[in-house]
Design a protein around this motif. Structure first.
Motif, short mmCIF file in Angstrom:
data_model
loop_
_atom_site.label_atom_id
_atom_site.label_comp_id
_atom_site.label_asym_id
_atom_site.label_seq_id
_atom_site.Cartn_x
_atom_site.Cartn_y
_atom_site.Cartn_z
N GLU A 365 7.64 17.52 24.70
CA GLU A 365 9.39 17.18 23.99
C GLU A 365 8.58 17.48 22.56
O GLU A 365 10.30 17.43 21.61
CB GLU A 365 9.86 15.40 24.80
N LYS A 366 8.32 16.26 22.33
CA LYS A 366 7.41 16.27 20.82
C LYS A 366 7.40 17.27 20.24
O LYS A 366 7.61 17.69 18.77
CB LYS A 366 5.95 15.62 20.44
N SER A 367 6.91 18.80 20.55
CA SER A 367 6.84 20.16 19.65
C SER A 367 8.34 19.82 19.79
O SER A 367 8.50 20.64 18.79
CB SER A 367 5.59 20.69 20.99
N LYS A 368 8.85 20.06 20.46
CA LYS A 368 10.28 21.07 20.73
C LYS A 368 11.78 20.20 19.51
O LYS A 368 12.22 20.74 18.75
CB LYS A 368 11.09 20.65 21.60
N SER A 369 11.29 18.54 18.97
CA SER A 369 11.68 18.03 18.02
C SER A 369 10.69 18.26 16.65
O SER A 369 12.17 18.88 15.81
CB SER A 369 12.00 16.47 18.39
N TYR A 370 9.66 18.85 16.71
CA TYR A 370 9.50 18.83 15.59
C TYR A 370 9.65 20.65 14.82
O TYR A 370 10.37 20.59 13.81
CB TYR A 370 7.44 19.11 15.88
N LEU A 371 9.88 21.46 16.56
CA LEU A 371 10.27 22.66 15.89
C LEU A 371 11.54 22.82 15.57
O LEU A 371 11.69 23.58 14.79
CB LEU A 371 9.92 23.72 16.94
N LYS A 372 12.48 21.81 16.34
CA LYS A 372 13.82 22.21 15.79
C LYS A 372 13.23 21.69 14.08
O LYS A 372 14.96 22.04 13.24
CB LYS A 372 14.31 21.51 16.46
N GLY A 373 13.04 19.96 14.64
CA GLY A 373 13.92 19.74 12.71
C GLY A 373 13.16 20.49 11.80
O GLY A 373 13.85 20.02 10.71
N SER A 374 12.27 21.28 12.02
CA SER A 374 11.25 21.24 10.83
C SER A 374 11.79 22.62 10.26
O SER A 374 11.50 23.40 9.50
CB SER A 374 10.20 21.38 10.74
N TYR A 375 12.60 23.23 10.75
CA TYR A 375 13.21 24.58 10.90
C TYR A 375 13.80 24.35 9.50
O TYR A 375 14.15 25.54 8.57
CB TYR A 375 13.96 25.18 11.71
N ALA A 376 14.44 24.00 9.17
CA ALA A 376 15.19 23.90 7.70
C ALA A 376 13.83 23.92 6.90
O ALA A 376 14.73 24.51 5.17
CB ALA A 376 15.84 22.66 7.67
N LEU A 377 13.20 23.73 6.83
CA LEU A 377 11.42 23.50 5.83
C LEU A 377 11.89 25.45 5.94
O LEU A 377 11.21 25.78 4.14
CB LEU A 377 10.61 22.96 5.50
#
Length: 447
Positions: A365-377
């Motif tokens: 769950e933490k990885s999914k949250s990070y990978l979704k949120g950081s995509y904008a970078l």
């Protein structure tokens, strides 16, 4: 290594606006497919509010198309493309680029030649014409070619004492014997002196063609104008490329550890094994597994075990590398010589533990949250956006991938990542260790 040609006039004229330009999140998904009157396709994100244009493009066929026995041809050819073209010698070409605030660069990797153009929209005619000349009428004059050859040889000599380069070359040479991937992209001290002008012109004529071209454009240009530009810039290229087939391969010697003795302050560790192809349905779960293992920087298992708990390294990482002819799982670290064995053991242990037991629900769950949120970078500059447009086409992911991507991540289940962890990590990895190793070297230093 990449040879860049930067126009400082461009940087001054843009006054920093280009570097920090990024369309709003909604605009990032507004991709237009543009097909020129001559049939050349490009993907466009239009942003008229900033008077700048970024174009990225790719031709399939990079160092894997080097002539037999001459690694470095693609690299030298790409580095020479803007060193004079048409009626302009190198000095005149660069002066015209500087005068019109044009930034132009080319680079060769294992599987492709990529290029980048940045230009103010009111100078686009000059910028696109310089790009046209570089691609369709490169001169490969003796003076700039010899200058680039000297630069390459100087860099190659430095690499003979670089633990990172020694380890990398040993890894690729061992993992892919008798395959184009075994050879270094930037050539060798033996091959670079033998490259002649005919090698460069032959590589360009076989590789730079319309059928293996992908184009991404971001900025102040509309679809109709871009269609005309595409034919002007790329229309004179050959319709068909003449690429040599590159056989599919899997890394060999997995499970082995090769050591090179080198008197340097820190021992460099590299590792790699088979990965998962980009179009494989398991790639997204594998992407998450890798993030948990070593791709998550401060949150990864390798970082926690190797750095946080034991202080063995400043950085330790892993990543997925899907190439045209091989899918790879790679990683590395640097540590004290007397701690190299311990670091390698910890990496092996964490790979095995994750393969056998898979991630936890919390890690997922933490990885999914990070990978979704950081995509904008990936979209904080127009050059990055243009590069993403090209990569989506190269990977054949579809023009709507930006819209689907986070949903694909969210759909991954714990059962998925456990199954894919076994698939990704059970095959073993090949280690190269370069430095003051604790055991006798089992491989010779070399390039």
């Amino acid at each position: 290594m990449i040879f860049n040609r930067v126009s400082y006039g461009f940087a001054a004229a843009a006054a920093g606006a280009f570097l920090f330009f990024a369309p709003a999140a909604q605009a990032m998904t507004k991709i237009e497919r543009v097909v020129s009157p001559g049939g050349i396709e490009a993907w466009l994100v239009r942003e008229p509010s900033v008077p700048l244009i970024a174009m990225e493009f790719s031709f399939k066929g990079g160092a894997n198309q080097d002539p037999v026995g001459k690694p470095g041809v693609a690299y030298m050819a790409a580095a020479s493309l803007d060193e004079g073209a048409g009626d302009l010698d190198a000095k005149a070409f660069q002066a015209r680029a500087e005068r019109n605030a044009v930034e132009l660069s080319f680079r060769a990797s294992r599987d492709e030649v990529r290029g980048s153009l940045k230009v103010l929209s009111d100078r686009k005619a000059e910028g696109f014409d310089l790009l046209r000349l570089a691609l369709t009428k490169p001169r490969f004059d003796q003076e700039p070619v010899e200058r680039i050859r000297a630069q390459m040889l100087t860099a190659l000599k430095r690499e003979t004492t670089s633990p990172n380069e020694i380890g990398s070359r040993l890894w690729w040479r061992t993992a892919f014997p008798n395959h184009p991937y075994s050879l270094p992209t930037n050539g060798t001290l033996e091959s670079v002196p033998t490259i002649v002008r005919d090698d460069l012109t032959g590589f360009v004529s076989r590789t730079l063609a319309r059928d293996n071209l992908k184009v991404g454009v971001v900025g102040d240009i509309d679809a109709k104008t871009l269609g005309t530009v595409l034919d002007q810039v790329f229309g004179a290229l050959p319709a068909k490329s003449d690429l040599r087939a590159v056989p599919q391969a899997r890394p060999e010697a997995v499970g082995k550890r090769l050591e090179v003795q080198l008197d340097v302050p820190q021992t460099v560790v590299a590792f790699g094994g088979s990965g998962i192809p980009r179009k494989d349905p398991d790639f997204i779960p594998a992407f998450i597994v890798n993030h948990i293992l070593g791709g998550g920087s401060f949150s990864s298992r390798l970082y926690n075990e190797v750095r946080e708990k034991r202080g063995l390294a400043y950085s330790v990482y892993s990543y997925l590398l899907p190439l045209d002819a091989a899918a790879l799982f790679m990683g590395g670290t640097q540590t004290r010589a007397d701690k190299a064995n311990e670091a390698v053991g910890l990496i092996e242990e964490e790979i095995k533990r994750l393969a056998e037991n898979g991630p936890t629900e919390d890690e997922l769950e933490k990885s999914k949250s990070y990978l979704k949120g950081s995509y904008a970078l990936n979209f904080d500059t127009s050059t990055k956006i243009a590069g993403q447009l090209v990569q989506l086409q190269v990977d054949d992911l579809g023009i709507d991938y930006w819209e689907r991507r986070n949903g694909l991540i969210e759909a991954v289940t714990l059962d998925d990542v456990k199954r894919v962890a076994r698939r990704l990590l059970n095959g073993g990895v090949l280690f190269t260790v370069v430095g003051r190793t604790q055991t006798a070297a089992s491989a010779k230093q070399g390039g």
